[in-house]
Design an enzyme around this catalytic site. Sequence first.
Site: not given
Length: 365
Positions: A130-131, A157, A165, A229, A272, A298, A317
């Site tokens: 998960n993010v 992930h 950037c 930058c 999950g 799951n 869960s």
Amino acid sequence: MRVSVPTIPQSLFAANPSLNKISAAEAIERVSTFLSPGNVTLITGAGVSVDSGIRAYRGQDGRYLNPNYKPIFYHELVDETEKGHLFRQRYWLRSYLGYPSVREALPNTTHYAVAALQHSGVAPRLITQNVDGLHHKALSLSQPSPVHMQESILELHGTLHRVRCKHGHLTDRTVFQDWLSTANPKWKGFADEVEKEGEQLRTNPDGDVAIEHLGISYSDFVIPECPICLQENRHNNVHKPDLVFFGESIAEHVKKRSYLDVENSDRVLLIGTTLATYSAFRLLKHAVELKKPVLMINVGPSRADGVEGVEKLDIASGEIMRQVVRNTLQNRGLVVDPLVEEMLSSGIRKPPPTDDDDRAPRAAG
């Protein structure tokens, strides 16, 4: 270049899910017994965050919830041609509007139960696909240090909460949101109006929103240049969230640590996840090859179905994990300390509305 969204084998859709059904009481007993020896590595997926109102990629039959959902791939996002710029305008406008719902999301009962297992030393290692950062929010009750967080949670992930950037300069997502607001006053006004009216834009699994049905064009959305930058005398407005896009490889150091987290455990519990992405499925394969006991929680089919050495419980869960923690600690002869008690009393259970027909035709997103 042909890149596709990871999925699970179609043959699994025909499997009878009732064969894996189990009562909550049976599941609590089985998972508690599995966890009681300790030294467990946990692997979690999008299903863990559903009770926080964040949609999973796939439904109970294993298929994409929105069949028209078309995420942007890595090679599209970083393409420096005019076509790539159009992809980035599309991505960042949708993500700009969708990110606040992820930022404001609260940990649910499973997040806090997992945090309690970590705090108690039962499951010292957590690998999450998960993010959304919700595991971090839950664990912050006991481990406020960013260093401890990094040691305890591996984000396989990446995360939505940072932006990088193309030259590697890292920015906090809240700061980047402010840059986007300043560069796009019209869209800032639109977002404010949506919030004022209490409207709920439909958030996709990666934190963006579908807005094509509103007749909106992306062409006037401005992506700000990276200020660092500019200080280095170069122009650059190619940014991406600090996460792994479809078609992008996981960093080698993350891959190595994920393998080590499995190797250093005595058993592995998955919660999950359908394991549709190979980056997660190979961890299960690694655990099986090492003959580690593997248990999976799951709802619906997964890529692990039928894999020898994997036991699966078909149950949400959120129905069991609080009591699982209590039983596990009791089995280990441990007292539920005040902090664990606070964790087990915390967390929401507020899944996305069931009247939202994800199968209905939608604009491609």
